[in-house]
Write an enzyme that holds these catalytic residues in place. Sequence first.
Site, short mmCIF file in Angstrom:
data_model
loop_
_atom_site.label_atom_id
_atom_site.label_comp_id
_atom_site.label_asym_id
_atom_site.label_seq_id
_atom_site.Cartn_x
_atom_site.Cartn_y
_atom_site.Cartn_z
N GLU A 337 0.87 -1.19 0.00
CA GLU A 337 0.00 0.00 0.00
C GLU A 337 0.91 1.24 0.00
OE1 GLU A 337 -3.78 1.94 2.48
OE2 GLU A 337 -2.60 0.32 3.37
N HIS A 361 -4.49 -4.65 -0.45
CA HIS A 361 -4.12 -3.52 -1.32
C HIS A 361 -3.22 -3.95 -2.47
CE1 HIS A 361 -6.04 -0.37 1.05
NE2 HIS A 361 -5.56 -0.97 2.13
#
Length: 490
Positions: A337, A361
């Site tokens: 992320e 993510h």
Amino acid sequence: MTPLLFLILLTHTALADFWDDRNTLLSNEASQLLGSSIQLTEDEQKVNDILMNLKFQEYDEGFLDPSKFLPSIHFFHSKAAIEQSEVFKFIQKVPKGASLHSHSSAMLSFEALFNLTYMEGLYGCDDNGTFRLYFFFGGVNDDCEWRLLSDWRNEDSGFDEFLTSKMTLVVDDPVGTYGDINAVWSTFQGIFGFVSPLFDYRQFLHDYLYQVLQEFNDDNVKYLEIRGGFGETFDSNNTIYGPLDTAQLYIDTQQEFRQQNPDFAGIRIIYSKSRRVSTDTMDTYISNYFDLRAAQPDLIAGFDLVGQEDLGEPLSVFADQLAAIANQTKFFFHAGETNWYGATDLNLIDAILLNTSRIGHAFAITKHPEVLRVVKEKNIGLELNPLSNQVLKLVDDLRNHVGAYLIANGYPVVITCDDPSFWGSKGLSYDWYMAFMGMTPRDGDLRILKQLAWNSLLYSSLSEEDLVYAIELLTGWWDDFIHEILETYQ
């Protein structure tokens, strides 16, 4: 044969080869697209025609005037228009299976969360410029000048506006307000800290959880995997309950909800704690995790670390501790992320080496071809969070989101919602809309939505037996959805 005729024939052959090669390339690309292997039934094709008419109209309007294409606009400015979108209204009706990535204290719509601040017993105080909230019953327990929120509201007409500003990232000028990713994360984590004390009160936690289940169920989401931990809670008699009792509250609330909504499949918790800690604290986390899992094996799905990756400890710091338990539990690590290359993103490497079941993510994953290879080889689910990545300043225009590459190449992706409370979203439909309109090709169709729904269960932590049952339920919900669309639009 004259030279001129030869040239004409040669040109004709070259053009034919060009168009044949072009069609072959397009066909090969289409065969790799997420959902490309799905064969639509006759009724599904009729529904697909309806969907694509809606999508083409919206997509082509955006192509002519890019300033109106909603996935390219910050969500704080596009939300109202999204809610008027016919594609969005269609997606709201789609059975979306499961939500696999959201955090326990930021799942409810902002409006519903804010309404819970009207509960009896909630106090606020200004602690040297820092406003705090807490529930008290039978007297306050520190030196801050605590006052009931009802008194704050009665005496200050602007109090609700002030309280709103403490509980949401939504502002008129998100670009100017949040100068960089660290700035928005600082505010973001501050909101988590601000609302966290509310969840110490059992009645608040119960009412919050029940409404979370209701909102996701209303959005045609029937199963949730939630990142969260369990601390002490108390009731209005000031009785203290331990973490195991708090875990039981999740189970009891779920059972209560399912009595009224028997087709809701349930919830599981991915035990999640801050990644910005020492190795000694990590030992405590791991010990607490195993205690909880031993007590509630059906509730606890696995283990994760949360918080801003760029400023938290990398997985490698805890590699020895995590590797030691890798064969005893499932991991669902947040990793990648970040926009950095060769720094924070190395969490992706560590996550797959630790045998993570899914990756939260995975925004930086295209910078790591070996991670991409292993993800496909081991069928590791990738949890994409379009709105979160935009609001938290990883990407501005969702057409540029890494998810477009992953969807185009048929990677095992699911679309998730992260923390809808804090940016004005609700359920999964907003994120699904952004992914479908901004991260799939113009002709990406119903097959993508269907594959996303099935993926949400296939990459869940459900047991084989429970997964078979959940797929059966989803198949029935999908058939009902097809019939509903045909009745509504024809």
